[in-house]
Design a protein around this motif. Sequence first.
Motif, PDB file in Angstrom:
ATOM      1  N   LEU A   1      21.687  30.915  57.081  1.00 14.15           N
ATOM      2  CA  LEU A   1      21.020  32.020  57.661  1.00 14.15           C
ATOM      3  C   LEU A   1      20.535  33.059  56.838  1.00 14.15           C
ATOM      4  CD1 LEU A   1      23.244  32.203  60.834  1.00 14.15           C
ATOM      5  CD2 LEU A   1      20.781  31.563  60.862  1.00 14.15           C
ATOM      6  N   THR A   2      21.216  33.377  55.662  1.00 12.31           N
ATOM      7  CA  THR A   2      20.919  34.270  54.712  1.00 12.31           C
ATOM      8  C   THR A   2      20.220  33.894  53.446  1.00 12.31           C
ATOM      9  OG1 THR A   2      23.175  34.118  53.806  1.00 12.31           O
ATOM     10  CG2 THR A   2      22.740  35.764  55.566  1.00 12.31           C
ATOM     11  N   GLU A   3      19.921  32.703  53.364  1.00  9.70           N
ATOM     12  CA  GLU A   3      19.335  32.078  52.070  1.00  9.70           C
ATOM     13  C   GLU A   3      17.764  32.614  51.670  1.00  9.70           C
ATOM     14  OE1 GLU A   3      17.321  27.990  53.756  1.00  9.70           O
ATOM     15  OE2 GLU A   3      19.308  28.025  52.335  1.00  9.70           O
ATOM     16  N   SER A   4      17.204  33.249  52.914  1.00  7.93           N
ATOM     17  CA  SER A   4      16.080  34.089  52.549  1.00  7.93           C
ATOM     18  C   SER A   4      16.101  35.328  52.450  1.00  7.93           C
ATOM     19  CB  SER A   4      14.971  33.424  53.644  1.00  7.93           C
ATOM     20  OG  SER A   4      14.836  32.038  53.968  1.00  7.93           O
ATOM     21  N   GLY A   5      17.389  35.747  52.324  1.00  4.41           N
ATOM     22  CA  GLY A   5      17.453  37.184  52.520  1.00  4.41           C
ATOM     23  C   GLY A   5      18.405  37.998  53.353  1.00  4.41           C
ATOM     24  N   ASN A   6      19.063  38.961  53.120  1.00  2.00           N
ATOM     25  CA  ASN A   6      20.259  39.457  53.958  1.00  2.00           C
ATOM     26  C   ASN A   6      19.822  39.993  55.309  1.00  2.00           C
ATOM     27  OD1 ASN A   6      22.053  39.082  51.748  1.00  2.00           O
ATOM     28  ND2 ASN A   6      21.522  41.081  50.885  1.00  2.00           N
ATOM     29  N   PHE A   7      20.671  40.101  56.151  1.00  2.00           N
ATOM     30  CA  PHE A   7      20.381  40.530  57.341  1.00  2.00           C
ATOM     31  C   PHE A   7      20.593  42.111  57.430  1.00  2.00           C
ATOM     32  CE2 PHE A   7      22.095  36.468  59.118  1.00  2.00           C
ATOM     33  CZ  PHE A   7      21.123  36.200  59.904  1.00  2.00           C
ATOM     34  N   VAL A   8      19.294  42.517  58.043  1.00  2.00           N
ATOM     35  CA  VAL A   8      19.328  44.134  58.298  1.00  2.00           C
ATOM     36  C   VAL A   8      19.048  44.360  59.633  1.00  2.00           C
ATOM     37  CG1 VAL A   8      18.350  44.150  55.781  1.00  2.00           C
ATOM     38  CG2 VAL A   8      16.849  44.103  57.987  1.00  2.00           C
ATOM     39  N   ILE A   9      19.517  45.636  59.968  1.00  2.00           N
ATOM     40  CA  ILE A   9      19.078  46.332  61.178  1.00  2.00           C
ATOM     41  C   ILE A   9      17.666  47.482  61.071  1.00  2.00           C
ATOM     42  CG2 ILE A   9      20.205  47.555  63.250  1.00  2.00           C
ATOM     43  CD1 ILE A   9      22.625  46.408  62.736  1.00  2.00           C
ATOM     44  N   LEU A  10      17.044  46.967  61.865  1.00  2.00           N
ATOM     45  CA  LEU A  10      15.785  48.088  61.808  1.00  2.00           C
ATOM     46  C   LEU A  10      16.070  49.148  62.640  1.00  2.00           C
ATOM     47  CD1 LEU A  10      12.838  45.685  62.866  1.00  2.00           C
ATOM     48  CD2 LEU A  10      13.421  46.484  60.726  1.00  2.00           C
ATOM     49  N   ASN A  11      15.962  50.612  61.980  1.00  2.00           N
ATOM     50  CA  ASN A  11      15.995  51.684  62.588  1.00  2.00           C
ATOM     51  C   ASN A  11      14.872  52.313  62.843  1.00  2.00           C
ATOM     52  OD1 ASN A  11      17.806  54.088  62.834  1.00  2.00           O
ATOM     53  ND2 ASN A  11      16.133  55.000  61.540  1.00  2.00           N
ATOM     54  N   ASN A  12      13.612  51.712  62.778  1.00  2.00           N
ATOM     55  CA  ASN A  12      12.654  52.020  63.561  1.00  2.00           C
ATOM     56  C   ASN A  12      12.278  53.576  63.243  1.00  2.00           C
ATOM     57  OD1 ASN A  12      10.069  51.157  64.655  1.00  2.00           O
ATOM     58  ND2 ASN A  12      10.929  51.668  66.607  1.00  2.00           N
ATOM     59  N   GLY A  13      12.342  54.096  62.084  1.00  2.00           N
ATOM     60  CA  GLY A  13      12.041  55.338  62.029  1.00  2.00           C
ATOM     61  C   GLY A  13      10.811  55.861  61.226  1.00  2.00           C
ATOM     62  N   ILE A  14      10.361  57.060  60.982  1.00  2.00           N
ATOM     63  CA  ILE A  14       8.796  57.228  60.438  1.00  2.00           C
ATOM     64  C   ILE A  14       8.321  56.814  59.209  1.00  2.00           C
ATOM     65  CG2 ILE A  14       8.952  59.248  62.317  1.00  2.00           C
ATOM     66  CD1 ILE A  14       9.210  60.987  59.757  1.00  2.00           C
ATOM     67  N   GLU A  15       9.372  56.288  58.442  1.00  2.00           N
ATOM     68  CA  GLU A  15       9.140  55.801  57.054  1.00  2.00           C
ATOM     69  C   GLU A  15       7.707  55.432  56.808  1.00  2.00           C
ATOM     70  OE1 GLU A  15      11.202  53.509  53.377  1.00  2.00           O
ATOM     71  OE2 GLU A  15      12.200  53.763  55.468  1.00  2.00           O
ATOM     72  N   PHE A  16       7.527  54.062  57.460  1.00  2.00           N
ATOM     73  CA  PHE A  16       6.535  53.423  57.342  1.00  2.00           C
ATOM     74  C   PHE A  16       5.244  53.922  57.704  1.00  2.00           C
ATOM     75  CE2 PHE A  16       8.951  48.985  57.379  1.00  2.00           C
ATOM     76  CZ  PHE A  16       9.394  49.240  56.091  1.00  2.00           C
ATOM     77  N   SER A  17       5.230  54.679  59.093  1.00  2.00           N
ATOM     78  CA  SER A  17       4.022  55.310  59.447  1.00  2.00           C
ATOM     79  C   SER A  17       3.687  56.303  58.534  1.00  2.00           C
ATOM     80  CB  SER A  17       4.108  55.658  60.899  1.00  2.00           C
ATOM     81  OG  SER A  17       5.418  56.347  61.048  1.00  2.00           O
ATOM     82  N   ILE A  18       4.342  57.187  58.167  1.00  2.00           N
ATOM     83  CA  ILE A  18       4.083  58.332  57.069  1.00  2.00           C
ATOM     84  C   ILE A  18       3.557  57.730  55.839  1.00  2.00           C
ATOM     85  CG2 ILE A  18       4.849  60.070  55.760  1.00  2.00           C
ATOM     86  CD1 ILE A  18       4.673  60.916  58.935  1.00  2.00           C
ATOM     87  N   THR A  19       4.273  56.630  55.333  1.00  2.00           N
ATOM     88  CA  THR A  19       3.741  56.146  54.096  1.00  2.00           C
ATOM     89  C   THR A  19       2.210  55.573  54.279  1.00  2.00           C
ATOM     90  OG1 THR A  19       5.770  55.351  53.490  1.00  2.00           O
ATOM     91  CG2 THR A  19       3.940  54.132  52.606  1.00  2.00           C
ATOM     92  N   TYR A  20       1.678  54.921  55.287  1.00  2.00           N
ATOM     93  CA  TYR A  20       0.645  54.356  55.817  1.00  2.00           C
ATOM     94  C   TYR A  20      -0.316  55.819  55.870  1.00  2.00           C
ATOM     95  CZ  TYR A  20       2.962  50.018  56.699  1.00  2.00           C
ATOM     96  OH  TYR A  20       3.668  49.102  56.653  1.00  2.00           O
ATOM     97  N   LEU A  21       0.086  56.812  56.616  1.00  2.00           N
ATOM     98  CA  LEU A  21      -0.689  58.141  56.610  1.00  2.00           C
ATOM     99  C   LEU A  21      -1.121  58.574  55.439  1.00  2.00           C
ATOM    100  CD1 LEU A  21      -1.859  60.493  58.087  1.00  2.00           C
ATOM    101  CD2 LEU A  21       0.836  61.496  58.265  1.00  2.00           C
ATOM    102  N   ILE A  22       0.053  58.404  54.372  1.00  2.00           N
ATOM    103  CA  ILE A  22      -0.423  59.212  53.105  1.00  2.00           C
ATOM    104  C   ILE A  22      -1.274  58.494  52.318  1.00  2.00           C
ATOM    105  CG2 ILE A  22       0.853  59.390  50.734  1.00  2.00           C
ATOM    106  CD1 ILE A  22       3.332  60.221  52.409  1.00  2.00           C
ATOM    107  N   LEU A  23      -1.293  56.875  52.519  1.00  2.00           N
ATOM    108  CA  LEU A  23      -2.119  55.900  51.953  1.00  2.00           C
ATOM    109  C   LEU A  23      -3.683  56.110  52.520  1.00  2.00           C
ATOM    110  CD1 LEU A  23      -0.154  52.822  51.478  1.00  2.00           C
ATOM    111  CD2 LEU A  23      -0.638  54.571  49.797  1.00  2.00           C
ATOM    112  N   CYS A  24      -3.737  56.447  53.856  1.00  2.00           N
ATOM    113  CA  CYS A  24      -4.826  56.828  54.397  1.00  2.00           C
ATOM    114  C   CYS A  24      -5.660  57.922  53.852  1.00  2.00           C
ATOM    115  CB  CYS A  24      -4.874  56.662  55.843  1.00  2.00           C
ATOM    116  SG  CYS A  24      -4.573  55.220  56.767  1.00  2.00           S
ATOM    117  N   LEU A  25      -4.945  59.216  53.657  1.00  2.00           N
ATOM    118  CA  LEU A  25      -5.346  60.461  53.107  1.00  2.00           C
ATOM    119  C   LEU A  25      -5.590  60.223  51.754  1.00  2.00           C
ATOM    120  CD1 LEU A  25      -2.460  62.918  54.721  1.00  2.00           C
ATOM    121  CD2 LEU A  25      -4.869  62.361  55.392  1.00  2.00           C
ATOM    122  N   ALA A  26      -4.936  59.245  50.895  1.00  2.00           N
ATOM    123  CA  ALA A  26      -5.466  58.965  49.640  1.00  2.00           C
ATOM    124  C   ALA A  26      -7.104  58.331  49.684  1.00  2.00           C
ATOM    125  CB  ALA A  26      -4.447  58.168  48.900  1.00  2.00           C
TER     126      ALA A  26
END
Length: 202
Positions: free
Chosen positions: A151-176
């Motif tokens: 089950l973990t040979e492709s990577g460790n298990f994680v739990i998504l927190n679904n915070g603003i990290e990705f959306s803010i990152t994409y926002l910054i890239l769009c502003l760039a």
Amino acid sequence: MLSSFYRYYLQLGRTFIHLDGIPALAIRLYLVPVFWMAGTSKLNNFDSTVAWFGNADWGLGLPLPWLMAALASATEALGAILLLLGFGTRLISIPLAITMLVAAFTVHWQNGWQAIADASAPFANASVHTASEKLERAREILQTHGNYEWLTESGNFVILNNGIEFSITYLILCLALLVMGGGRYVSLDHYVGLKHSVNCNH
């Protein structure tokens, strides 16, 4: 000594000036699959998207949910195509940035910063610390009752927190991209601009 260093620094900038389109190209190609997947997923499940946009109990509770879902879906899908071509880059970056801003504050804000729960991170909140306990319990169950190595040979298990990290990152890239444009030599914007400049000089 300092003046010599500064001259070398300026020379370095002049050396790389003709490569200044590469960062814009890299940002565009990074964002293309992000927005394409988001937009086409909404379009392929449009009725569910409209219901999620409009329902105040388990969704976003936005007004005019059909219109909002249509605008978000079309912006992301069309935006991915335009970013791939580097056409209208500055123009499409504006609605894409707005979409990410809305997503950050209507979908992800209550979950804090982190996209993935990591209790050791500096911005970990209470839900992240709780998630780490759940993850440890899940690992124990899988190690006892499942083929944990497989089950973990492709990577460790994680739990998504679904915070603003990705959306803010994409926002910054769009502003760039709003500032940089599509990039010299690597976008249709560049060649359309050249043609327009030539036509204006005749």
